[in-house]
Design an enzyme around this catalytic site. Structure first.
Site, short mmCIF file in Angstrom:
data_model
loop_
_atom_site.label_atom_id
_atom_site.label_comp_id
_atom_site.label_asym_id
_atom_site.label_seq_id
_atom_site.Cartn_x
_atom_site.Cartn_y
_atom_site.Cartn_z
N CYS A 14 31.34 33.32 26.94
CA CYS A 14 32.16 32.86 25.82
C CYS A 14 33.25 33.87 25.49
O CYS A 14 33.03 35.08 25.60
CB CYS A 14 31.29 32.63 24.59
SG CYS A 14 30.10 31.32 24.85
N CYS B 261 33.43 28.13 26.26
CA CYS B 261 32.95 28.28 24.89
C CYS B 261 33.74 29.37 24.17
O CYS B 261 34.26 30.28 24.81
CB CYS B 261 31.45 28.59 24.89
SG CYS B 261 30.93 29.81 26.09
#
Ligand code: APR
Length: 256
Positions: A81, A162
């Site tokens: 992420c 993400c």
């Protein structure tokens, strides 16, 4: 002695070319795992076997991206992420950049992207051979062996996106967000606001020339993404990114 060599080669089930493709892939796979301990749960033999079943025995113009589902499901890849870097028409600079620092990761810096980057491969209908030459080119047919792989791997990379996502686009061309690119046709469509917080475009420009963040194609990009997903764009001179490439100790946040 030479007869013996020819003989064993005739008897082996795969051609020399498939042996060398297999070796190339397993060697690259093992080298990657060696340098990236976080991917050590992967088994390179299993990866080869899932990979080859996608295209061996098939018409090289008739390999849909779904053929690579088993490969994608075999590869174990942790999501990263906030560090994922997408790109379009900026292949060289983007990889010169990620090669030098760990703050961003492109598909080609992940196991499956690293292995296949730069390779050409295909099979043939009703044959168990694999080939590394004479394969259809990128635009020769839609469902060609290599292009379908990149489509499928890109879909998986975008599905895993993400946090804050970055895309490096080319401000020296007329349409930085090209509607036929993998970035536009596959990746952007898969960014889900439930997981992706923002998309930051880094528009690489040649000293105040070329396209700006107001470019119509970038407005299309902004319209394309889910409204909850924050969008921003920054034009960054290529020289500034080059400086960051030459000085890998510069904090990533200072590069744009
Ligand atoms: N002929 C040959 N190769 C091509 C062609 C073509 N017409 N079009 C694309 N490619 C291959 C090349 O290897 C090229 O460097 O795909 C690569 C990326 O193409 P771009 O048009 O620059 O960008 P894009 O289609 O958006 O793909 C890049 O997809 O690979 C993922 O995550 C990656 O975000 C990145 C995006």
């Amino acid at each position: 002695i030479s007869l013996g060599v020819v003989h064993s080669h005739v008897l082996s089930s795969s051609s020399p070319s498939s042996e060398s493709l297999k070796k190339t892939i397993i060697d690259k796979c093992e080298a990657f795992i060696q340098n990236n301990k976080s991917s050590s749960a992967n088994n390179c033999q299993k990866i080869w076997s899932a990979f080859q079943q996608a295209f061996v025995g098939r018409d090289p113009c008739n390999v849909p991206m779904e053929a690579y589902d088993p490969l994608i499901h075999t590869v174990i890849q942790d999501p990263v992420c906030n560090r994922m870097l997408f790109w379009s028409k900026t292949k060289k600079i983007v990889h010169d950049f990620t090669e030098k620092r760990d703050c961003f990761l492109t598909l080609e810096d992940t196991l499956v992207g690293f292995i296949m980057n730069g390779l050409t491969w295909c099979g043939k209908e009703d044959s168990n051979e694999t080939f590394t030459t004479g394969c259809p080119g990128w635009t020769d047919c839609v469902n060609n062996t290599v292009r379908s792989f990149w489509n499928r791997a890109s879909a998986a990379f975008a599905d895993a996106a993400c946090g804050d996502v970055t895309a490096m686009l080319n401000g020296s061309i007329a349409t930085p967000f090209s509607p036929t690119s993998i970035f536009a046709t596959i990746e952007v469509k898969r960014f889900k606001a439930a997981k992706v917080k923002s998309l930051s475009v880094v528009l690489v420009t040649k000293e105040n020339k070329g396209t700006t963040c107001d470019d119509p194609s970038l407005q299309d990009l902004q319209k394309e993404i889910e409204p909850k997903l924050k969008y921003n764009c920054k034009a960054v001179p290529e020289s500034k990114i080059q400086d960051c490439i030459s000085h890998p100790d510069t904090a990533c946040g200072a590069c744009w």
